[in-house]
Design a protein around this motif. Sequence first.
Motif, PDB file in Angstrom:
ATOM      1  N   THR A  40       0.290   6.930  -4.334  1.00  0.00           N
ATOM      2  CA  THR A  40       1.234   7.643  -5.025  1.00  0.00           C
ATOM      3  C   THR A  40       1.112   9.181  -4.562  1.00  0.00           C
ATOM      4  N   GLU A  41      -0.153   9.527  -4.552  1.00  0.00           N
ATOM      5  CA  GLU A  41      -0.524  10.984  -4.008  1.00  0.00           C
ATOM      6  C   GLU A  41       0.035  10.883  -2.716  1.00  0.00           C
ATOM      7  N   VAL A  42      -0.221   9.966  -1.798  1.00  0.00           N
ATOM      8  CA  VAL A  42       0.399  10.390  -0.344  1.00  0.00           C
ATOM      9  C   VAL A  42       1.782  10.292  -0.435  1.00  0.00           C
ATOM     10  N   ALA A  43       2.372   9.228  -1.361  1.00  0.00           N
ATOM     11  CA  ALA A  43       3.708   9.105  -1.366  1.00  0.00           C
ATOM     12  C   ALA A  43       4.675  10.474  -1.861  1.00  0.00           C
ATOM     13  N   ASN A  44       3.838  11.243  -2.773  1.00  0.00           N
ATOM     14  CA  ASN A  44       4.485  12.532  -3.165  1.00  0.00           C
ATOM     15  C   ASN A  44       4.644  13.365  -2.111  1.00  0.00           C
ATOM     16  N   ALA A  45       3.576  13.593  -1.077  1.00  0.00           N
ATOM     17  CA  ALA A  45       3.644  14.531   0.045  1.00  0.00           C
ATOM     18  C   ALA A  45       4.703  14.265   0.746  1.00  0.00           C
ATOM     19  N   ALA A  46       4.989  12.712   1.084  1.00  0.00           N
ATOM     20  CA  ALA A  46       6.001  12.391   1.981  1.00  0.00           C
ATOM     21  C   ALA A  46       7.317  12.643   1.487  1.00  0.00           C
ATOM     22  N   VAL A  47       7.439  12.623   0.176  1.00  0.00           N
ATOM     23  CA  VAL A  47       8.819  12.887  -0.579  1.00  0.00           C
ATOM     24  C   VAL A  47       9.039  14.585  -0.212  1.00  0.00           C
ATOM     25  N   PHE A  48       8.056  15.264  -0.248  1.00  0.00           N
ATOM     26  CA  PHE A  48       8.184  16.720  -0.313  1.00  0.00           C
ATOM     27  C   PHE A  48       8.524  16.739   1.150  1.00  0.00           C
ATOM     28  N   LEU A  49       7.884  16.221   2.208  1.00  0.00           N
ATOM     29  CA  LEU A  49       8.308  16.664   3.678  1.00  0.00           C
ATOM     30  C   LEU A  49       9.612  16.092   3.818  1.00  0.00           C
ATOM     31  N   ALA A  50      10.082  15.036   2.887  1.00  0.00           N
ATOM     32  CA  ALA A  50      11.396  14.401   3.339  1.00  0.00           C
ATOM     33  C   ALA A  50      12.609  15.448   2.942  1.00  0.00           C
ATOM     34  N   SER A  51      12.072  16.292   1.806  1.00  0.00           N
ATOM     35  CA  SER A  51      13.127  16.780   1.100  1.00  0.00           C
ATOM     36  C   SER A  51      13.512  18.173   1.748  1.00  0.00           C
ATOM     37  N   GLY A 108       0.852  -1.284   0.051  1.00  0.00           N
ATOM     38  CA  GLY A 108       0.108  -0.018   0.050  1.00  0.00           C
ATOM     39  C   GLY A 108       0.578   1.361  -0.033  1.00  0.00           C
ATOM     40  N   ILE A 109       0.390   2.104   0.986  1.00  0.00           N
ATOM     41  CA  ILE A 109       0.929   3.521   0.943  1.00  0.00           C
ATOM     42  C   ILE A 109       2.656   3.268   1.333  1.00  0.00           C
ATOM     43  N   GLY A 110       2.846   2.465   2.119  1.00  0.00           N
ATOM     44  CA  GLY A 110       4.142   2.479   2.596  1.00  0.00           C
ATOM     45  C   GLY A 110       5.137   1.726   1.562  1.00  0.00           C
ATOM     46  N   LYS A 111       4.614   0.947   0.732  1.00  0.00           N
ATOM     47  CA  LYS A 111       5.301   0.514  -0.186  1.00  0.00           C
ATOM     48  C   LYS A 111       5.724   1.608  -1.527  1.00  0.00           C
ATOM     49  N   GLU A 112       4.496   2.418  -1.639  1.00  0.00           N
ATOM     50  CA  GLU A 112       4.866   3.559  -2.430  1.00  0.00           C
ATOM     51  C   GLU A 112       5.842   4.795  -2.214  1.00  0.00           C
ATOM     52  N   ILE A 113       5.548   4.897  -0.892  1.00  0.00           N
ATOM     53  CA  ILE A 113       6.653   5.768  -0.104  1.00  0.00           C
ATOM     54  C   ILE A 113       8.131   5.378  -0.404  1.00  0.00           C
ATOM     55  N   ALA A 114       8.199   3.908   0.088  1.00  0.00           N
ATOM     56  CA  ALA A 114       9.529   3.488  -0.171  1.00  0.00           C
ATOM     57  C   ALA A 114      10.077   3.661  -1.540  1.00  0.00           C
ATOM     58  N   LEU A 115       9.251   3.235  -2.467  1.00  0.00           N
ATOM     59  CA  LEU A 115       9.720   3.311  -3.863  1.00  0.00           C
ATOM     60  C   LEU A 115       9.934   4.901  -4.378  1.00  0.00           C
TER      61      LEU A 115
END
Length: 246
Positions: free
Chosen positions: A216-227, A15-22
Amino acid sequence: MLKGKTAVITGASTGIGKEIALKMAENGANVAIIYIGDEGLAIDVKKQAEGFGVKAEVYECNVANFDISKSVCERIASDFGTVDILVNNAGIIRDGLLLRMSEADFDAVIDVNLKGVFNMTKHMSRSIMRSGSGRIINIASVSGIMGNVGQANYSASKAGVIGLTKTTAKEFAGKKVTCNAIAPGFIVSDMTANLPQAVVDHANNTIPLKRMGTATEVANAAVFLASDMSSYITGEVIKVDGGMCM
Ligand code: NAI
């Protein structure tokens, strides 16, 4: 965007965790994939992440267990060195009306969704503080903001995650670690796969953007917050919900 960083993601085999990792791997971060259960799913994520040319390892860990999460965090720190990003994504649901909810179902959800965030944050913190630009991202839920019928345990756990996020943000700011939460709305994943069609139809009709979101839409926010792009944001809750909760 995350080249040379190391990210630890819980519940990262689905799910969301997999998308965030990728997404983290696609953006150049090495990834520690924390999973529970089916190792094959985690290995599949590892292989896909390695396809982006980064280091990826899998770790089985029940985040609800204080001692197990401590030893896994120690292994990750020894395997990767400094950890820059922790994404507390692991979560479960045990839905039911409060009057019928068992003590076991209440405790199980609090243990994974809330205590799991405490365990991982506490045990990973020394390593993240060494980063100089550490990031902790907690996956909450709009249920933790609005409450939700049938989710006394889940909404309490996610409201707790939001409080924990703000305290972590205040306590870790001096070490240049930010801590933010993402509150997803209705997202297509295993967690929402078995919802009655009437619930899905109602959601799709009432959400302003008229659809469920994607991992993917959740993962995009996570990448932003990680950057580095989020360097002056801490203690914030970003909703990724198509306008459902406003
Ligand atoms: P999912 O069920 O695919 O993901 C949850 C992950 O957590 C799974 O990989 C599971 O193995 C892992 N997990 C469960 N218990 C664990 C434990 N004790 N230790 C370690 N890992 C454990 O569902 P989804 O949707 O990807 O959920 C991810 C996060 O997003 C959860 O925190 C969930 O509460 C949150 N969320 C999901 C929404 C949705 O509509 N799908 C909406 C709002 C929040």
